[in-house]
Design a protein around this motif. Structure first.
Motif, PDB file in Angstrom:
ATOM      1  N   HIS A  32       5.649   3.854   4.931  1.00 29.67           N
ATOM      2  CA  HIS A  32       5.396   4.920   3.950  1.00 29.67           C
ATOM      3  C   HIS A  32       6.194   4.670   2.670  1.00 29.67           C
ATOM      4  CE1 HIS A  32       4.201   8.858   2.545  1.00 29.67           C
ATOM      5  NE2 HIS A  32       5.466   9.180   2.336  1.00 29.67           N
ATOM      6  N   SER A  35       4.472   1.864   0.824  1.00 34.17           N
ATOM      7  CA  SER A  35       3.206   2.306   0.246  1.00 34.17           C
ATOM      8  C   SER A  35       3.433   3.134  -1.008  1.00 34.17           C
ATOM      9  CB  SER A  35       2.419   3.108   1.287  1.00 34.17           C
ATOM     10  OG  SER A  35       1.187   3.537   0.767  1.00 34.17           O
ATOM     11  N   GLN A  52      -5.306  -1.986   1.061  1.00 31.69           N
ATOM     12  CA  GLN A  52      -5.108  -0.614   0.607  1.00 31.69           C
ATOM     13  C   GLN A  52      -5.005  -0.535  -0.913  1.00 31.69           C
ATOM     14  OE1 GLN A  52      -1.296   1.024   1.572  1.00 31.69           O
ATOM     15  NE2 GLN A  52      -1.880   3.134   1.157  1.00 31.69           N
ATOM     16  N   TRP A  57      -8.400   2.211   0.607  1.00 30.22           N
ATOM     17  CA  TRP A  57      -8.536   2.589   2.017  1.00 30.22           C
ATOM     18  C   TRP A  57      -7.158   2.874   2.604  1.00 30.22           C
ATOM     19  CZ3 TRP A  57     -12.247  -1.958   3.686  1.00 30.22           C
ATOM     20  CH2 TRP A  57     -13.467  -1.782   3.027  1.00 30.22           C
ATOM     21  N   ARG A  58      -7.112   3.729   3.608  1.00 24.27           N
ATOM     22  CA  ARG A  58      -5.845   4.139   4.204  1.00 24.27           C
ATOM     23  C   ARG A  58      -5.221   2.991   4.999  1.00 24.27           C
ATOM     24  NH1 ARG A  58      -9.105   8.426   5.559  1.00 24.27           N
ATOM     25  NH2 ARG A  58      -8.961   7.937   7.791  1.00 24.27           N
ATOM     26  N   GLY A  60      -3.253   2.967   7.635  1.00 28.21           N
ATOM     27  CA  GLY A  60      -3.327   3.063   9.089  1.00 28.21           C
ATOM     28  C   GLY A  60      -4.633   2.538   9.647  1.00 28.21           C
ATOM     29  N   VAL A  61      -5.738   2.881   9.013  1.00 27.48           N
ATOM     30  CA  VAL A  61      -7.056   2.433   9.469  1.00 27.48           C
ATOM     31  C   VAL A  61      -7.184   0.929   9.321  1.00 27.48           C
ATOM     32  CG1 VAL A  61      -9.536   2.605   9.083  1.00 27.48           C
ATOM     33  CG2 VAL A  61      -8.110   4.653   8.941  1.00 27.48           C
ATOM     34  N   SER A  94      -0.294   2.931  13.294  1.00 23.97           N
ATOM     35  CA  SER A  94      -1.441   3.324  12.463  1.00 23.97           C
ATOM     36  C   SER A  94      -1.534   4.843  12.358  1.00 23.97           C
ATOM     37  CB  SER A  94      -2.731   2.759  13.070  1.00 23.97           C
ATOM     38  OG  SER A  94      -2.697   1.352  13.123  1.00 23.97           O
ATOM     39  N   LEU A  95      -1.355   5.531  13.492  1.00 21.84           N
ATOM     40  CA  LEU A  95      -1.413   6.994  13.505  1.00 21.84           C
ATOM     41  C   LEU A  95      -0.257   7.601  12.721  1.00 21.84           C
ATOM     42  CD1 LEU A  95      -2.552   9.699  14.550  1.00 21.84           C
ATOM     43  CD2 LEU A  95      -1.145   9.364  16.611  1.00 21.84           C
ATOM     44  N   GLU A  98      -0.389   7.396   8.967  1.00 23.74           N
ATOM     45  CA  GLU A  98      -1.252   8.415   8.373  1.00 23.74           C
ATOM     46  C   GLU A  98      -0.564   9.775   8.340  1.00 23.74           C
ATOM     47  OE1 GLU A  98      -4.334   7.872   7.005  1.00 23.74           O
ATOM     48  OE2 GLU A  98      -3.692   5.804   7.260  1.00 23.74           O
ATOM     49  N   LEU A  99       0.154  10.092   9.414  1.00 24.69           N
ATOM     50  CA  LEU A  99       0.768  11.421   9.528  1.00 24.69           C
ATOM     51  C   LEU A  99       2.034  11.562   8.700  1.00 24.69           C
ATOM     52  CD1 LEU A  99       0.326  12.074  13.360  1.00 24.69           C
ATOM     53  CD2 LEU A  99      -1.025  13.006  11.474  1.00 24.69           C
ATOM     54  N   ARG A 102       1.807  13.332   5.504  1.00 22.30           N
ATOM     55  CA  ARG A 102       1.667  14.782   5.613  1.00 22.30           C
ATOM     56  C   ARG A 102       2.990  15.447   5.974  1.00 22.30           C
ATOM     57  NH1 ARG A 102      -3.895  15.000   9.291  1.00 22.30           N
ATOM     58  NH2 ARG A 102      -5.074  13.457   8.064  1.00 22.30           N
TER      59      ARG A 102
END
Length: 205
Positions: A32, A35, A52, A57-58, A60-61, A94-95, A98-99, A102
């Motif tokens: 993070h 990024s 990315q 694109w994200r 994690g994906v 990856s999960l 993404e989290l 947030r």
């Protein structure tokens, strides 16, 4: 590892689970930071960063998808247990990648701090995973496979791929970001090199 080298006190399953969660959370936090500061690291994570930055694109994906082809090689080279652990670790990174966006709102982030702390977090997270016979897959698996099948030195393969990623980054990112990425990579690899040595940590599972 020969039987004589095995410790008498292996990791317990709950210890493996805790290590998996802690290691992947640390790596995701480092990711993070990278990024947010437009930095990159090596291997498949570096590929995911470049995709990315180029497409939006994200991470994690992209990171999860890029690693899919390497599981076949992991099964052949390291076996099912290692491969399943690696699959879970990559899925969690990856999960959590993404989290984390947030969970953590970064209003201002110094790029030098991001390189140093991001590299440190990723390096420490990888150490935790290594010590529980888990990896983050990717180019390292390919390098070991090519070493076995073609006789190519794994370290040189890894170095060549990372150098290519940095070369591509020079055309996509400001040069100061590339330089900071190199510094972050040095910090990451120094942490792993100084702490992940044979005989220094004997716990296995």
């Amino acid at each position: 590892m020969e039987e004589i080298d095995l410790p008498q006190d292996p990791h317990r399953p709950y210890e493996d689970v805790m290590a998996m969660l802690l290691g992947t959370l640390l790596v995701a936090l480092g990711v993070h930071f990278y990024s947010q500061a437009l930095l990159l690291t090596g291997s498949t994570a570096g590929m995911a960063f470049l995709v990315q930055y180029a497409t939006g694109w994200r991470f994690g994906v992209v990171f999860f998808l890029i690693n899919l082809p390497f599981y076949y090689l992991a099964i052949r080279r390291m076996g099912w247990s290692f491969t399943l652990r690696t699959f879970v670790a990559i899925a969690l990174v990856s999960l959590f990648a993404e989290l984390t966006g947030r969970w953590l709102d970064v209003a201002a982030l110094n790029a030098v701090y991001a390189a140093l702390m991001g590299g440190s977090l990723i390096g420490i997270g990888m150490l935790v995973l290594f010590r529980h016979r888990t990896s983050l897959g990717g180019i390292n698996i390919l390098a070991l496979y090519l070493q076995d099948s073609r006789g190519w030195r794994a370290g040189y393969v890894q170095l060549a791929v990372d150098a290519l990623l940095l070369l591509i980054a020079c055309f996509m990112l400001p040069l100061d970001k590339v330089a900071l990425s190199v510094i972050g990579a040095l910090v990451l690899n120094l942490i792993v090199a100084l702490n992940h040595k044979p005989g220094r940590y004997m716990g296995v599972s």
